[in-house]
Design a protein around this motif. Structure first.
Motif, PDB file in Angstrom:
ATOM      1  N   ALA A   1       0.853  -1.007  -0.259  1.00 26.14           N
ATOM      2  CA  ALA A   1      -0.030   0.079  -0.129  1.00 26.14           C
ATOM      3  C   ALA A   1       0.926   1.257   0.150  1.00 26.14           C
ATOM      4  O   ALA A   1       2.043   1.190   0.678  1.00 26.14           O
ATOM      5  CB  ALA A   1      -0.883  -0.027   1.320  1.00 26.14           C
TER       6      ALA A   1
ATOM      7  N   SER B   1       1.064   5.880  -0.654  1.00 26.20           N
ATOM      8  CA  SER B   1       0.220   7.019  -0.922  1.00 26.20           C
ATOM      9  C   SER B   1       1.232   8.120  -1.448  1.00 26.20           C
ATOM     10  O   SER B   1       2.373   7.975  -1.442  1.00 26.20           O
ATOM     11  CB  SER B   1      -0.371   7.928   0.342  1.00 26.20           C
TER      12      SER B   1
ATOM     13  N   ILE C   1      -5.362   6.053  -0.650  1.00 25.57           N
ATOM     14  CA  ILE C   1      -4.211   4.998  -0.168  1.00 25.57           C
ATOM     15  C   ILE C   1      -4.523   3.972  -1.238  1.00 25.57           C
ATOM     16  O   ILE C   1      -5.736   3.406  -1.181  1.00 25.57           O
ATOM     17  CB  ILE C   1      -4.310   4.527   1.371  1.00 25.57           C
TER      18      ILE C   1
ATOM     19  N   VAL D   1      -3.779   0.173  -2.855  1.00 23.00           N
ATOM     20  CA  VAL D   1      -3.428  -1.037  -2.325  1.00 23.00           C
ATOM     21  C   VAL D   1      -3.322  -2.052  -3.765  1.00 23.00           C
ATOM     22  O   VAL D   1      -4.199  -2.126  -4.597  1.00 23.00           O
ATOM     23  CB  VAL D   1      -4.750  -1.625  -1.512  1.00 23.00           C
TER      24      VAL D   1
ATOM     25  N   ASN E   1      -8.293   1.340  -4.104  1.00 26.66           N
ATOM     26  CA  ASN E   1      -8.339   2.384  -3.307  1.00 26.66           C
ATOM     27  C   ASN E   1      -9.174   2.747  -2.249  1.00 26.66           C
ATOM     28  O   ASN E   1     -10.099   2.499  -2.292  1.00 26.66           O
ATOM     29  CB  ASN E   1      -8.377   3.851  -4.386  1.00 26.66           C
ATOM     30  N   LEU E   2      -8.377   3.156  -1.038  1.00 27.59           N
ATOM     31  CA  LEU E   2      -9.226   3.084   0.290  1.00 27.59           C
ATOM     32  C   LEU E   2      -9.811   4.646   0.340  1.00 27.59           C
ATOM     33  O   LEU E   2     -10.515   4.882   1.173  1.00 27.59           O
ATOM     34  CB  LEU E   2      -8.277   2.783   1.530  1.00 27.59           C
TER      35      LEU E   2
ATOM     36  N   GLN F   1      -7.736   7.854   4.852  1.00 31.35           N
ATOM     37  CA  GLN F   1      -7.139   6.754   5.348  1.00 31.35           C
ATOM     38  C   GLN F   1      -5.507   6.970   5.673  1.00 31.35           C
ATOM     39  O   GLN F   1      -5.180   7.875   5.159  1.00 31.35           O
ATOM     40  CB  GLN F   1      -7.423   5.514   4.588  1.00 31.35           C
TER      41      GLN F   1
ATOM     42  N   VAL G   1      -1.809   4.936   5.318  1.00 36.51           N
ATOM     43  CA  VAL G   1      -0.946   3.936   4.646  1.00 36.51           C
ATOM     44  C   VAL G   1      -0.941   2.484   5.598  1.00 36.51           C
ATOM     45  O   VAL G   1      -1.377   1.409   5.017  1.00 36.51           O
ATOM     46  CB  VAL G   1       0.390   4.260   4.338  1.00 36.51           C
TER      47      VAL G   1
ATOM     48  N   ASN H   1      -3.561   1.395   7.051  1.00 39.08           N
ATOM     49  CA  ASN H   1      -4.880   0.646   6.900  1.00 39.08           C
ATOM     50  C   ASN H   1      -4.767  -0.191   5.513  1.00 39.08           C
ATOM     51  O   ASN H   1      -5.442  -1.081   5.265  1.00 39.08           O
ATOM     52  CB  ASN H   1      -6.034   1.622   6.590  1.00 39.08           C
ATOM     53  N   GLY H   2      -4.387   0.678   4.750  1.00 42.35           N
ATOM     54  CA  GLY H   2      -3.939   0.074   3.116  1.00 42.35           C
ATOM     55  C   GLY H   2      -3.070  -1.231   3.277  1.00 42.35           C
ATOM     56  O   GLY H   2      -3.397  -2.170   2.709  1.00 42.35           O
ATOM     57  N   GLU H   3      -2.030  -1.344   4.151  1.00 42.18           N
ATOM     58  CA  GLU H   3      -1.329  -2.243   4.554  1.00 42.18           C
ATOM     59  C   GLU H   3      -2.053  -3.683   4.987  1.00 42.18           C
ATOM     60  O   GLU H   3      -2.050  -4.908   4.427  1.00 42.18           O
ATOM     61  CB  GLU H   3       0.064  -2.262   5.410  1.00 42.18           C
TER      62      GLU H   3
ATOM     63  N   GLU I   1      -5.200  -3.940   4.603  1.00 40.85           N
ATOM     64  CA  GLU I   1      -6.177  -4.176   3.495  1.00 40.85           C
ATOM     65  C   GLU I   1      -5.600  -5.266   2.582  1.00 40.85           C
ATOM     66  O   GLU I   1      -6.470  -6.214   2.010  1.00 40.85           O
ATOM     67  CB  GLU I   1      -6.785  -3.010   2.931  1.00 40.85           C
TER      68      GLU I   1
END
Length: 146
Positions: free
Chosen positions: A88, A90, A97, A99, A120-121, A125, A127, A129-131, A133
């Motif tokens: 993830a 940004s 973010i 992913v 895309n979150l 958000q 990063v 949270n993207g990891e 996800e």
């Protein structure tokens, strides 16, 4: 008296819109008549489980660990291995973010890319949270094809 029936929401019809409570009751009417799931208290005890995997945090440098990983991939080639990678990121003026997930099948003589996924979150958000996800997407995909 019909005014008493209106006050108590009796059987008479009224020309007024439904109250919020009445609308909510109509929305969940199916749930009120459908049998619900039985709870099994204590069925999942997080304090009394054994994790089916081990976590190892490498003490090697990023470059040394990358080399070790390539060696592991080479040794795994030809075996029934699904390698999943997620990331993830940004950018300062980006749209949120991003992913990414990619999957490789190592069963043949060379790795074959068998899956890619991007999402895309959104902007609100972090990063991290993207990891998380990306990890969730990898686990879901792995469970589907396993």
């Amino acid at each position: 008296d019909s005014s008493d029936q209106d006050q108590h929401r009796g059987p008479c019809k009224r020309n007024q819109p439904l109250t919020q409570m009445e609308r909510m009751k109509e929305m969940i009417a199916d749930c009120l008549t459908t049998p619900t799931e039985t709870l099994k208290h204590g069925y999942l005890r997080p304090w009394n489980t054994r994790t089916p995997y081990a976590v190892h945090v490498s003490q090697l440098s990023k470059e040394e660990e990358a080399e070790q990983h390539v060696n592991w991939l080479n040794a795994s080639q030809g075996q029934s291995v699904l390698a999943l990678y997620s990331d993830a990121s940004s950018v300062p003026k980006g749209t949120g973010i991003g992913v990414g997930l990619v999957g490789f099948d190592l069963a043949g003589p060379t790795p074959v890319k068998i899956h890619t996924e991007v999402s895309n979150l959104g902007k609100r958000q972090i990063v991290y949270n993207g990891e998380i996800e990306g990890i969730a997407q990898a686990l879901e995909y792995g469970a589907q094809v396993a």
